[in-house]
Design a protein around this motif. Sequence first.
Motif, PDB file in Angstrom:
ATOM      1  N   ALA A  12      78.867  40.715  76.201  1.00  0.00           N
ATOM      2  CA  ALA A  12      78.029  40.070  77.212  1.00  0.00           C
ATOM      3  C   ALA A  12      77.977  38.581  76.929  1.00  0.00           C
ATOM      4  CB  ALA A  12      76.627  40.654  77.198  1.00  0.00           C
ATOM      5  N   THR A  14      75.877  35.309  78.029  1.00  0.00           N
ATOM      6  CA  THR A  14      74.756  34.731  78.765  1.00  0.00           C
ATOM      7  C   THR A  14      75.112  33.286  79.117  1.00  0.00           C
ATOM      8  OG1 THR A  14      73.607  33.876  76.810  1.00  0.00           O
ATOM      9  CG2 THR A  14      73.162  36.170  77.451  1.00  0.00           C
ATOM     10  N   ARG A  36      80.776  41.324  80.335  1.00  0.00           N
ATOM     11  CA  ARG A  36      79.640  41.415  81.239  1.00  0.00           C
ATOM     12  C   ARG A  36      78.999  40.041  81.287  1.00  0.00           C
ATOM     13  NH1 ARG A  36      75.370  46.059  80.324  1.00  0.00           N
ATOM     14  NH2 ARG A  36      77.298  47.228  80.699  1.00  0.00           N
ATOM     15  N   VAL A  38      76.008  37.861  82.166  1.00  0.00           N
ATOM     16  CA  VAL A  38      74.582  38.009  82.415  1.00  0.00           C
ATOM     17  C   VAL A  38      74.062  36.706  82.999  1.00  0.00           C
ATOM     18  CG1 VAL A  38      72.338  38.502  81.382  1.00  0.00           C
ATOM     19  CG2 VAL A  38      74.395  39.649  80.528  1.00  0.00           C
ATOM     20  N   ALA A  54      75.952  41.235  85.625  1.00  0.00           N
ATOM     21  CA  ALA A  54      74.632  41.853  85.541  1.00  0.00           C
ATOM     22  C   ALA A  54      73.586  40.777  85.781  1.00  0.00           C
ATOM     23  CB  ALA A  54      74.420  42.506  84.179  1.00  0.00           C
ATOM     24  N   ALA A  56      69.916  39.103  85.653  1.00  0.00           N
ATOM     25  CA  ALA A  56      68.623  39.030  84.975  1.00  0.00           C
ATOM     26  C   ALA A  56      67.889  37.875  85.637  1.00  0.00           C
ATOM     27  CB  ALA A  56      68.797  38.808  83.482  1.00  0.00           C
ATOM     28  N   LEU A  66      66.316  41.622  81.134  1.00  0.00           N
ATOM     29  CA  LEU A  66      67.414  41.286  80.232  1.00  0.00           C
ATOM     30  C   LEU A  66      67.840  42.514  79.436  1.00  0.00           C
ATOM     31  CD1 LEU A  66      69.188  38.944  79.320  1.00  0.00           C
ATOM     32  CD2 LEU A  66      67.503  38.439  77.548  1.00  0.00           C
ATOM     33  N   ALA A  69      70.084  44.461  81.585  1.00  0.00           N
ATOM     34  CA  ALA A  69      71.381  43.802  81.763  1.00  0.00           C
ATOM     35  C   ALA A  69      72.269  43.946  80.531  1.00  0.00           C
ATOM     36  CB  ALA A  69      71.167  42.322  82.084  1.00  0.00           C
ATOM     37  N   LEU A  70      71.661  44.128  79.361  1.00  0.00           N
ATOM     38  CA  LEU A  70      72.420  44.210  78.119  1.00  0.00           C
ATOM     39  C   LEU A  70      72.679  45.637  77.654  1.00  0.00           C
ATOM     40  CD1 LEU A  70      70.752  41.323  76.050  1.00  0.00           C
ATOM     41  CD2 LEU A  70      72.960  41.281  77.231  1.00  0.00           C
ATOM     42  N   VAL A  76      76.625  40.357  72.125  1.00  0.00           N
ATOM     43  CA  VAL A  76      76.122  39.384  73.097  1.00  0.00           C
ATOM     44  C   VAL A  76      76.314  37.975  72.546  1.00  0.00           C
ATOM     45  CG1 VAL A  76      73.748  39.602  72.238  1.00  0.00           C
ATOM     46  CG2 VAL A  76      74.158  38.642  74.500  1.00  0.00           C
TER      47      VAL A  76
END
Length: 300
Positions: A12, A14, A36, A38, A54, A56, A66, A69-70, A76
């Motif tokens: 993921a 962010t 993914r 986020v 995803a 958030a 969150l 989403a994770l 991450v």
Amino acid sequence: MERSQGPSRTIAVTGATGVLGGRVAARLSAAGASLRLVVRDPARAPSLPGAEVAAAPGGYADGAGLQAALTGVDTVYLVSAAEAADRLQQHLTAVGAAAAAGVRRIVYTSFVGASPDATFTLARQHAATEDAIAATGLRATYLRHAMYADFVPFFATLEGDTAVIAAPGGDGRAGFVSRDDLADVGAAVLLRDDDDLAGATLDVTGPEALTLAEAAAVLAEVTGRPAGYREQTEAQAWETRRPSGHPDWEIEGWVSSYLAIAAGELSAVTDVVPRLTGSPARSVAEHLRAHPEDWAHLRR
């Protein structure tokens, strides 16, 4: 570099709509990683092969969103939040959400010199975030980034035809680093799952440490506009920045970042970039030549 990230392990990212997160995501996608992204707003997410999105919407402040989403993510890449009065609480909420989601590993973008008593006030928040991640027991790697090379043009204000960096930085030095290099390092760390990076703290810097006077000289060389450095006292730095209307905590962050330079706390130069990426770190001049958009506001 040999890739050990298994195809079933999702990473993921962010902050994928931002400069750093977006560059890391693009590099991971090019390497064939399962991704993914986020993001707050899915409509702004980059379209990348192998990437799902995803949402958030509440960002790091929304622990439940969150966590959802994770869920199902192995690793991450936790990009530090934008400067805000509640930034540390956002970080703590995000760390808790990652742990609750069952994430196995966190790669966090920290800052050089992160410490509870760091001169740079925002570096103290990074230290607290690192402690919170360690307390989860998850595998973690802390990427302590030097000050961004692309900040150099924004340190300057125009006085007539001259770009002037006015700050209380003294003769201290900073190992300014290109966000391109930070993205390369981030992707390299995420794609290798070696035990030697579990719990590792890596200072990620440029190839040299510059004084603000030397940084101004580089700015003049690249932009073709006269540039220079003017030393300020701490009081003068506050006085000249207060009219911006920004809150005191933010001005304190700006001023204390220069004081940290003066104190020698940002002067580290390491081999992390070439060691992990196989390529030399970019100098401030090389970064600015590659990214003229970073100094467009200083063009003649």
